[in-house]
Design a protein around this motif. Structure first.
Motif, PDB file in Angstrom:
ATOM      1  N   GLY A  82      22.420 -72.726 -48.979  1.00 51.72           N
ATOM      2  CA  GLY A  82      21.575 -71.965 -49.893  1.00 51.72           C
ATOM      3  C   GLY A  82      20.221 -72.648 -50.027  1.00 51.72           C
ATOM      4  O   GLY A  82      20.155 -73.834 -50.350  1.00 51.72           O
ATOM      5  N   LEU A  83      19.161 -71.919 -49.747  1.00 49.17           N
ATOM      6  CA  LEU A  83      17.809 -72.473 -49.786  1.00 49.17           C
ATOM      7  C   LEU A  83      16.960 -71.705 -50.795  1.00 49.17           C
ATOM      8  O   LEU A  83      16.955 -70.473 -50.809  1.00 49.17           O
ATOM      9  CB  LEU A  83      17.158 -72.389 -48.401  1.00 49.17           C
ATOM     10  N   HIS A  84      16.246 -72.461 -51.615  1.00 51.79           N
ATOM     11  CA  HIS A  84      15.373 -71.861 -52.620  1.00 51.79           C
ATOM     12  C   HIS A  84      13.964 -72.404 -52.401  1.00 51.79           C
ATOM     13  O   HIS A  84      13.727 -73.600 -52.536  1.00 51.79           O
ATOM     14  CB  HIS A  84      15.881 -72.219 -54.023  1.00 51.79           C
ATOM     15  N   TYR A  85      13.043 -71.524 -52.038  1.00 58.81           N
ATOM     16  CA  TYR A  85      11.657 -71.895 -51.780  1.00 58.81           C
ATOM     17  C   TYR A  85      10.719 -71.129 -52.691  1.00 58.81           C
ATOM     18  O   TYR A  85      11.003 -69.983 -53.091  1.00 58.81           O
ATOM     19  CB  TYR A  85      11.251 -71.537 -50.343  1.00 58.81           C
ATOM     20  N   LYS A  86       9.595 -71.730 -53.008  1.00 57.89           N
ATOM     21  CA  LYS A  86       8.504 -70.977 -53.621  1.00 57.89           C
ATOM     22  C   LYS A  86       7.326 -70.980 -52.669  1.00 57.89           C
ATOM     23  O   LYS A  86       7.113 -71.928 -51.909  1.00 57.89           O
ATOM     24  CB  LYS A  86       8.125 -71.555 -54.981  1.00 57.89           C
ATOM     25  N   ILE A  87       6.571 -69.901 -52.720  1.00 57.21           N
ATOM     26  CA  ILE A  87       5.385 -69.776 -51.882  1.00 57.21           C
ATOM     27  C   ILE A  87       4.253 -70.562 -52.544  1.00 57.21           C
ATOM     28  O   ILE A  87       4.004 -70.422 -53.746  1.00 57.21           O
ATOM     29  CB  ILE A  87       4.987 -68.311 -51.700  1.00 57.21           C
ATOM     30  N   THR A  88       3.591 -71.401 -51.778  1.00 55.72           N
ATOM     31  CA  THR A  88       2.457 -72.162 -52.306  1.00 55.72           C
ATOM     32  C   THR A  88       1.180 -71.407 -51.985  1.00 55.72           C
ATOM     33  O   THR A  88       0.950 -70.994 -50.852  1.00 55.72           O
ATOM     34  CB  THR A  88       2.414 -73.569 -51.699  1.00 55.72           C
ATOM     35  N   ARG A  89       0.365 -71.225 -52.994  1.00 56.18           N
ATOM     36  CA  ARG A  89      -0.877 -70.476 -52.817  1.00 56.18           C
ATOM     37  C   ARG A  89      -2.043 -71.313 -53.301  1.00 56.18           C
ATOM     38  O   ARG A  89      -1.924 -72.132 -54.171  1.00 56.18           O
ATOM     39  CB  ARG A  89      -0.840 -69.155 -53.612  1.00 56.18           C
TER      40      ARG A  89
ATOM     41  N   ARG B 240       0.769 -67.022 -41.454  1.00 53.75           N
ATOM     42  CA  ARG B 240       1.436 -68.237 -41.898  1.00 53.75           C
ATOM     43  C   ARG B 240       1.676 -68.183 -43.409  1.00 53.75           C
ATOM     44  O   ARG B 240       0.823 -67.749 -44.186  1.00 53.75           O
ATOM     45  CB  ARG B 240       0.573 -69.450 -41.553  1.00 53.75           C
ATOM     46  N   VAL B 241       2.861 -68.632 -43.818  1.00 45.49           N
ATOM     47  CA  VAL B 241       3.217 -68.706 -45.233  1.00 45.49           C
ATOM     48  C   VAL B 241       3.730 -70.114 -45.511  1.00 45.49           C
ATOM     49  O   VAL B 241       4.751 -70.527 -44.950  1.00 45.49           O
ATOM     50  CB  VAL B 241       4.296 -67.673 -45.610  1.00 45.49           C
ATOM     51  N   ASP B 242       3.036 -70.864 -46.354  1.00 44.05           N
ATOM     52  CA  ASP B 242       3.458 -72.218 -46.694  1.00 44.05           C
ATOM     53  C   ASP B 242       4.425 -72.180 -47.868  1.00 44.05           C
ATOM     54  O   ASP B 242       4.203 -71.463 -48.855  1.00 44.05           O
ATOM     55  CB  ASP B 242       2.256 -73.084 -47.051  1.00 44.05           C
ATOM     56  N   LEU B 243       5.504 -72.984 -47.764  1.00 41.88           N
ATOM     57  CA  LEU B 243       6.558 -72.969 -48.764  1.00 41.88           C
ATOM     58  C   LEU B 243       6.809 -74.359 -49.321  1.00 41.88           C
ATOM     59  O   LEU B 243       6.571 -75.368 -48.644  1.00 41.88           O
ATOM     60  CB  LEU B 243       7.862 -72.442 -48.159  1.00 41.88           C
ATOM     61  N   GLU B 244       7.321 -74.398 -50.537  1.00 38.95           N
ATOM     62  CA  GLU B 244       7.770 -75.648 -51.148  1.00 38.95           C
ATOM     63  C   GLU B 244       9.254 -75.511 -51.475  1.00 38.95           C
ATOM     64  O   GLU B 244       9.664 -74.547 -52.144  1.00 38.95           O
ATOM     65  CB  GLU B 244       6.988 -75.933 -52.424  1.00 38.95           C
ATOM     66  N   LEU B 245      10.049 -76.438 -50.983  1.00 38.03           N
ATOM     67  CA  LEU B 245      11.487 -76.392 -51.224  1.00 38.03           C
ATOM     68  C   LEU B 245      11.780 -76.756 -52.672  1.00 38.03           C
ATOM     69  O   LEU B 245      11.353 -77.789 -53.170  1.00 38.03           O
ATOM     70  CB  LEU B 245      12.218 -77.346 -50.276  1.00 38.03           C
ATOM     71  N   ILE B 246      12.544 -75.895 -53.353  1.00 34.79           N
ATOM     72  CA  ILE B 246      12.955 -76.165 -54.729  1.00 34.79           C
ATOM     73  C   ILE B 246      14.351 -76.782 -54.742  1.00 34.79           C
ATOM     74  O   ILE B 246      14.568 -77.832 -55.338  1.00 34.79           O
ATOM     75  CB  ILE B 246      12.917 -74.875 -55.577  1.00 34.79           C
ATOM     76  N   THR B 247      15.295 -76.137 -54.071  1.00 34.11           N
ATOM     77  CA  THR B 247      16.645 -76.685 -53.966  1.00 34.11           C
ATOM     78  C   THR B 247      17.249 -76.310 -52.618  1.00 34.11           C
ATOM     79  O   THR B 247      16.876 -75.303 -52.007  1.00 34.11           O
ATOM     80  CB  THR B 247      17.584 -76.158 -55.073  1.00 34.11           C
ATOM     81  N   ALA B 248      18.189 -77.127 -52.182  1.00 36.45           N
ATOM     82  CA  ALA B 248      18.998 -76.839 -50.992  1.00 36.45           C
ATOM     83  C   ALA B 248      20.434 -77.183 -51.338  1.00 36.45           C
ATOM     84  O   ALA B 248      20.702 -78.268 -51.869  1.00 36.45           O
ATOM     85  CB  ALA B 248      18.519 -77.650 -49.791  1.00 36.45           C
ATOM     86  N   GLU B 249      21.344 -76.267 -51.080  1.00 32.59           N
ATOM     87  CA  GLU B 249      22.735 -76.464 -51.466  1.00 32.59           C
ATOM     88  C   GLU B 249      23.662 -76.132 -50.310  1.00 32.59           C
ATOM     89  O   GLU B 249      23.556 -75.052 -49.716  1.00 32.59           O
ATOM     90  CB  GLU B 249      23.081 -75.582 -52.674  1.00 32.59           C
ATOM     91  N   SER B 250      24.558 -77.051 -50.009  1.00 32.43           N
ATOM     92  CA  SER B 250      25.569 -76.801 -48.991  1.00 32.43           C
ATOM     93  C   SER B 250      26.680 -75.937 -49.590  1.00 32.43           C
ATOM     94  O   SER B 250      27.158 -76.208 -50.698  1.00 32.43           O
ATOM     95  CB  SER B 250      26.141 -78.127 -48.492  1.00 32.43           C
ATOM     96  N   ILE B 251      27.061 -74.892 -48.865  1.00 34.25           N
ATOM     97  CA  ILE B 251      28.077 -73.952 -49.330  1.00 34.25           C
ATOM     98  C   ILE B 251      29.274 -74.029 -48.384  1.00 34.25           C
ATOM     99  O   ILE B 251      29.102 -74.046 -47.162  1.00 34.25           O
ATOM    100  CB  ILE B 251      27.519 -72.513 -49.380  1.00 34.25           C
ATOM    101  N   SER B 252      30.466 -74.081 -48.948  1.00 31.20           N
ATOM    102  CA  SER B 252      31.655 -74.176 -48.108  1.00 31.20           C
ATOM    103  C   SER B 252      31.713 -72.988 -47.153  1.00 31.20           C
ATOM    104  O   SER B 252      31.317 -71.878 -47.483  1.00 31.20           O
ATOM    105  CB  SER B 252      32.923 -74.213 -48.970  1.00 31.20           C
ATOM    106  N   GLY B 253      32.210 -73.249 -45.955  1.00 29.59           N
ATOM    107  CA  GLY B 253      32.203 -72.217 -44.918  1.00 29.59           C
ATOM    108  C   GLY B 253      31.047 -72.395 -43.961  1.00 29.59           C
ATOM    109  O   GLY B 253      30.910 -71.646 -43.003  1.00 29.59           O
ATOM    110  N   GLY B 254      30.195 -73.404 -44.236  1.00 29.58           N
ATOM    111  CA  GLY B 254      29.113 -73.718 -43.314  1.00 29.58           C
ATOM    112  C   GLY B 254      27.768 -73.128 -43.656  1.00 29.58           C
ATOM    113  O   GLY B 254      26.782 -73.371 -42.952  1.00 29.58           O
ATOM    114  N   ALA B 255      27.668 -72.342 -44.718  1.00 26.30           N
ATOM    115  CA  ALA B 255      26.386 -71.752 -45.102  1.00 26.30           C
ATOM    116  C   ALA B 255      25.564 -72.746 -45.915  1.00 26.30           C
ATOM    117  O   ALA B 255      26.080 -73.740 -46.436  1.00 26.30           O
ATOM    118  CB  ALA B 255      26.600 -70.474 -45.900  1.00 26.30           C
TER     119      ALA B 255
END
Length: 215
Positions: free
Chosen positions: A208-215, A191-206
């Motif tokens: 972008g997710l930016h996570y850091k690992i919480t330790r 198991r790897v726990d993550l913290e969301l930093i940013t989420a961005e909607s990209i044209s074309g349906g994609a």
């Protein structure tokens, strides 16, 4: 956050210690940048990437990540794909301005490739690491400069995950289910726990997710 602690002794004219002071410098992060399908594959079984909805918006998103890179990190397979393509863009009259700019950047930047079989490379400014991986990566993280970013390279990414060396994830998730293919995450056993930093909607349906690992 990983920090280095440096101790400075301030000496007087006769060599007496006037004070001890400390300052902190952030260690460089290792960030994994990878395109993924909705079901967690980073390539088709034969390594294909034609399912990624690559457009101007996604290109700008990727360019933003490139600006954070001190050195790109590659596994051998991904490195050889880059080496077979980008040098030719420098002299391609049909290449776009953005392509030529990226080709110039990747030509000049220090590229670090991890491989047991590759011992040297003729591509400009390439460093090959074959042994003592954990020790060498620790040294890289302690160095000066921008962050170290893994581009694709699922085998390398998994190895560094097992060593606890990866700090952040930058994923673009495409609106497609591949069903099968090459996967980085399906090989992670803990198991790897993550913290969301940013989420961005990209044209074309994609997305972008930016996570850091919480330790």
């Amino acid at each position: 956050m990983h920090v280095r602690i440096r101790r400075i002794r301030v000496l007087g004219a006769k060599g007496y210690i006037l004070e001890n002071s400390y300052y902190y410098t952030r260690m460089r992060k290792i960030v994994l940048f990878m395109h993924q399908s909705l079901d967690g594959y980073c390539a088709t079984p034969d390594g294909g990437l034609n399912w990624i909805p690559y457009n101007e918006h996604l290109q700008k998103y990727a360019e933003g990540i490139v600006k954070t890179v001190g050195s790109p990190l590659y596994g051998r397979v991904t490195y050889e794909l880059m080496k077979s393509y980008w040098p030719g863009v420098l002299t391609d009259p049909e290449a776009s301005v953005a392509e030529r700019e990226h080709a110039t950047w990747i030509h000049n930047v220090e590229k670090i490739v991890f491989s047991k079989t590759l011992t040297a490379s003729e591509w400009n400014n390439t460093r090959v690491i074959s042994d003592n991986i954990e020790e060498e990566v620790t040294k890289l993280k302690a160095g000066e400069g921008k962050d170290l970013v893994i581009f694709g390279s699922p085998t390398l990414a998994l190895s560094l995950m097992d060593m606890g060396m990866i700090d952040e994830f930058r994923f673009t998730v495409s609106p497609v289910i591949l069903g099968k293919g090459i996967s980085f995450m399906r090989s992670i056993e803990k198991r790897v726990d993550l913290e969301l930093i940013t989420a961005e909607s990209i044209s074309g349906g994609a997305v972008g997710l930016h996570y850091k690992i919480t330790r």
